[in-house]
Design a protein around this motif. Structure first.
Motif, PDB file in Angstrom:
ATOM      1  N   VAL A   1       0.824  -1.200   0.000  1.00  9.99           N
ATOM      2  CA  VAL A   1       0.000   0.000   0.000  1.00  9.99           C
ATOM      3  C   VAL A   1       0.860   1.253   0.000  1.00  9.99           C
ATOM      4  CG1 VAL A   1      -1.690   1.328   1.329  1.00  9.99           C
ATOM      5  CG2 VAL A   1      -1.884  -1.163   1.199  1.00  9.99           C
ATOM      6  N   SER A   2       1.829   1.275   0.912  1.00 13.55           N
ATOM      7  CA  SER A   2       2.647   2.462   1.086  1.00 13.55           C
ATOM      8  C   SER A   2       3.946   2.065   1.752  1.00 13.55           C
ATOM      9  CB  SER A   2       1.901   3.480   1.963  1.00 13.55           C
ATOM     10  OG  SER A   2       2.712   4.602   2.235  1.00 13.55           O
TER      11      SER A   2
ATOM     12  N   ASP B   1      -3.925   3.316  -6.076  1.00 13.66           N
ATOM     13  CA  ASP B   1      -5.261   3.236  -5.501  1.00 13.66           C
ATOM     14  C   ASP B   1      -5.431   4.098  -4.254  1.00 13.66           C
ATOM     15  OD1 ASP B   1      -7.310   0.853  -3.814  1.00 13.66           O
ATOM     16  OD2 ASP B   1      -7.904   2.194  -5.432  1.00 13.66           O
ATOM     17  N   VAL B   2      -4.341   4.390  -3.553  1.00 20.47           N
ATOM     18  CA  VAL B   2      -4.458   5.146  -2.304  1.00 20.47           C
ATOM     19  C   VAL B   2      -3.805   6.517  -2.400  1.00 20.47           C
ATOM     20  CG1 VAL B   2      -4.460   2.969  -1.039  1.00 20.47           C
ATOM     21  CG2 VAL B   2      -2.339   4.289  -1.200  1.00 20.47           C
ATOM     22  N   LYS B   3      -3.155   6.777  -3.504  1.00 19.05           N
ATOM     23  CA  LYS B   3      -2.442   8.038  -3.666  1.00 19.05           C
ATOM     24  C   LYS B   3      -3.411   9.209  -3.509  1.00 19.05           C
ATOM     25  CE  LYS B   3       0.811   7.487  -6.552  1.00 19.05           C
ATOM     26  NZ  LYS B   3       1.587   7.311  -7.808  1.00 19.05           N
ATOM     27  N   GLY B   4      -3.014  10.180  -2.717  1.00 22.14           N
ATOM     28  CA  GLY B   4      -3.859  11.341  -2.465  1.00 22.14           C
ATOM     29  C   GLY B   4      -4.836  11.158  -1.325  1.00 22.14           C
TER      30      GLY B   4
ATOM     31  N   ASN C   1      -7.698   8.683   4.622  1.00 22.51           N
ATOM     32  CA  ASN C   1      -8.849   9.563   4.433  1.00 22.51           C
ATOM     33  C   ASN C   1      -9.669   9.109   3.241  1.00 22.51           C
ATOM     34  OD1 ASN C   1      -7.864  11.195   6.552  1.00 22.51           O
ATOM     35  ND2 ASN C   1      -6.648  12.414   5.123  1.00 22.51           N
ATOM     36  N   SER C   2     -10.874   9.615   3.160  1.00 25.04           N
ATOM     37  CA  SER C   2     -11.768   9.306   2.037  1.00 25.04           C
ATOM     38  C   SER C   2     -11.853   7.809   1.799  1.00 25.04           C
ATOM     39  CB  SER C   2     -11.288  10.023   0.766  1.00 25.04           C
ATOM     40  OG  SER C   2     -11.215  11.414   0.959  1.00 25.04           O
TER      41      SER C   2
ATOM     42  N   ASP D   1     -11.351  -0.445   0.453  1.00 28.16           N
ATOM     43  CA  ASP D   1     -10.208  -0.368   1.363  1.00 28.16           C
ATOM     44  C   ASP D   1     -10.339  -1.368   2.512  1.00 28.16           C
ATOM     45  OD1 ASP D   1     -10.310   3.185   0.950  1.00 28.16           O
ATOM     46  OD2 ASP D   1      -8.886   1.787   0.030  1.00 28.16           O
ATOM     47  N   THR D   2     -11.475  -2.033   2.599  1.00 31.38           N
ATOM     48  CA  THR D   2     -11.670  -3.030   3.638  1.00 31.38           C
ATOM     49  C   THR D   2     -10.633  -4.134   3.522  1.00 31.38           C
ATOM     50  OG1 THR D   2     -14.045  -2.607   3.827  1.00 31.38           O
ATOM     51  CG2 THR D   2     -13.259  -4.773   4.526  1.00 31.38           C
TER      52      THR D   2
END
Length: 124
Positions: free
Chosen positions: A48-49, A63-66, A84-85, A90-91
């Motif tokens: 993810v990161s 997919d999670v950038k930003g 966030n958001s 994301d589960t």
């Protein structure tokens, strides 16, 4: 002894936020690049990161950038993932991990140590 312990997961509605933490012990945060991973039900675990050992580089998958932000606190020996958001997709169970040969790039492989994970559920 290297140990990683995730916390902060829970149930959140779409559009909401969560902050995950990874408490590290047995090593210094500035000695390893560290990654966050997740495994959704029925799917393979994915990166993810990540953050480099120097703290100067972070990487996020598209997919999670930003939406997600990774940070670390060396004094507290803790790595965080601000999410966030959030979306239902994301589960997943979220894990932090390190590896002797892991380098924070777009390739999330070579992990040697994993935490037990924390469950994030995004649902109305």
């Amino acid at each position: 002894q290297v140990q990683l312990a995730e916390s902060g997961g829970g149930l959140v509605r779409p559009g909401g936020s969560l902050r995950l933490s990874c408490a590290a012990s047995g090593f210094r945060l500035d000695s390893y690049d560290i990654g966050w991973f997740r495994q959704a039900p029925g799917k393979e675990r994915e990166g993810v990161s990540c953050i480099s050992r120097s703290g100067s580089t972070t990487h996020y998958v598209d997919d999670v950038k930003g939406r997600f932000t990774m940070s670390r606190d060396i004094a507290k020996s803790t790595v965080s993932l601000q999410m966030n958001s959030l979306k239902p997709d994301d589960t997943a169970v979220y894990y932090c991990a390190i590896g002797t040969w892991f380098s924070c790039t777009e390739y999330y492989s070579g992990m040697d140590y994993w935490g037990k994970g924390t469950l994030v559920t995004v649902s109305p």
